[in-house]
Design an enzyme around this catalytic site. Structure first.
Site, PDB file in Angstrom:
ATOM      1  N   TYR A 191      14.559  58.347  22.693  1.00  9.88           N
ATOM      2  CA  TYR A 191      15.005  57.679  23.916  1.00  9.88           C
ATOM      3  C   TYR A 191      15.486  58.641  24.992  1.00  9.88           C
ATOM      4  O   TYR A 191      15.993  59.707  24.674  1.00  9.88           O
ATOM      5  CB  TYR A 191      16.148  56.702  23.601  1.00  9.88           C
ATOM      6  CG  TYR A 191      15.767  55.537  22.729  1.00  9.88           C
ATOM      7  CD1 TYR A 191      14.438  55.254  22.406  1.00  9.88           C
ATOM      8  CD2 TYR A 191      16.744  54.701  22.201  1.00  9.88           C
ATOM      9  CE1 TYR A 191      14.109  54.177  21.595  1.00  9.88           C
ATOM     10  CE2 TYR A 191      16.420  53.624  21.393  1.00  9.88           C
ATOM     11  CZ  TYR A 191      15.110  53.374  21.086  1.00  9.88           C
ATOM     12  OH  TYR A 191      14.789  52.309  20.279  1.00  9.88           O
ATOM     13  N   GLY A 224      12.117  41.595  28.766  1.00 12.90           N
ATOM     14  CA  GLY A 224      12.579  40.915  29.970  1.00 12.90           C
ATOM     15  C   GLY A 224      11.720  39.734  30.376  1.00 12.90           C
ATOM     16  O   GLY A 224      12.092  38.963  31.274  1.00 12.90           O
TER      17      GLY A 224
END
Length: 347
Positions: free
Chosen positions: A53, A241
């Site tokens: 990440y 999302g």
């Protein structure tokens, strides 16, 4: 906030887990600090990260920044003991991570030590294999998944090698528990069987995608979760999302994940729109926020250990954490089930 136990470890975690994959690209260190502060103040004691990440987007320049940000927060706040910390070793495929090589026992040991340094801690609560060497159907690879090409003994030998390396790290006090990610039923069960027959660390969790649009864990993985006490850590519970409804009718709001990662890893396709619209309509018809309804649904699942949320703004974070206070009515659950029958796998 409710708390669940990770497998048979005795480690208690909040049913909402703070995801971190935008920190260092979409989010600054200051924004990440504010998210961690708010999450802990509101009962979240579980953070999930990875050496890979941030992912928005993935790049050699940002690789490892998220772990470093978390380490800086620990150093600033002194709150390491307030957090159950999970991270992951990356698998093959990224040339800037160990030249793209597959995970080996030595890789595990090296990755643990490197993560400890970046995270500014002397132990990791849950260390996870980010994806298997042999291939899998996650990350939208279901259409090309073909396990008939796998070498069974090579896969088992590789699992055993990883478990033995993880055992070294557990005995050294560097990690407390182990988990898998992007795994299959056979892979998870084989890790468990090998561990039990050889006295090696037992898998506590599996971190796989789970949301209203993608519910493969409801099938054979649910059975394994129940009988073997391996809880699901659900990533992408809002399908990147999509389930907020913000991408309906072709919209791509500035700064959103879709504006950076295009089709959100293959999720944002026309086939998902009817199902997404149906779920958003259910939420709005019942006076619910669509994101909170989607997250609250995940929290109803009996195999769920924790739901990993990710937010790029404090407004989103507050909405997502607030889902822990939502109880879905029987009417809402019936309507969700009806839509699921119509669109069993929309992404």
């Amino acid at each position: 906030m409710k708390y669940n136990t990770l497998g048979r470890t005795g480690i208690s975690v909040s049913e909402i887990c703070l995801g971190t994959m935008t920190w260092g690209s979409q989010n600054s260190e200051a924004e990440a600090f504010a998210q961690m502060d708010y999450a802990v103040e509101n009962g979240v004691n579980f953070f999930d990260t990875a050496e890979l990440y941030p992912t928005t987007p993935l790049s050699p320049e940002t690789y490892t920044l998220t772990e470093k940000i978390i380490g800086n927060w620990f150093a600033k706040t002194g709150k390491r003991k307030d957090v159950v910390l999970a991270t992951k070793v990356a698998g093959a495929g990224r040339s800037y991570i160990r030249e793209g090589r597959p995970i080996t026992g030595q890789t595990v040991i090296e990755a643990v030590d490197a993560s400890l340094t970046r995270l500014q801690t002397d132990y990791i609560d849950l260390f996870q294999i980010h994806w298997p060497n042999r291939g899998h159907y996650h990350f939208r690879q279901v259409w090309t998944y073909d396990p008939s090409t796998q070498d069974r003994q090579a896969a088992i030998d590789g699992m055993l090698e990883k478990l033995e390396a993880l055992d070294v790290c557990v005995k050294a006090g560097k990690i407390r528990a182990i988990g898998l990610s992007n795994e299959t039923t056979w892979g998870t069960q084989k890790f468990i069987s090998l561990a039990e027959s050889r006295g090696l660390p037992r898998v506590a969790t599996v971190q796989n995608e789970y949301n209203l649009l993608y519910r493969t864990h409801d099938l054979d993985m649910a059975e394994l979760s129940h009988h073997e006490e391996v809880g699901l850590l659900a990533y992408s519970p809002l399908a990147g999302g999509i389930l907020s409804g913000k991408y309906l009718d072709g919209q791509k709001p500035a700064g959103s994940r879709a504006s950076i990662n295009g089709d959100i890893g293959g999720r944002l396709k026309p086939m998902q729109e009817p199902a997404t619209r149906a779920y958003v309509d259910i939420a709005r018809n019942h006076g619910l926020d669509p994101s909170q309804m989607a997250l609250a649904f995940c929290l109803t699942r009996p195999f769920m250990a924790s739901v990993i949320i990710g937010a790029t703004s404090m407004e989103q974070l507050k909405i997502d954490i607030g889902s822990a206070d939502i109880t879905l009515s029987e009417d809402v659950l019936r309507e969700i089930a009806k839509v699921h029958r119509m669109y069993p796998m929309a992404i």
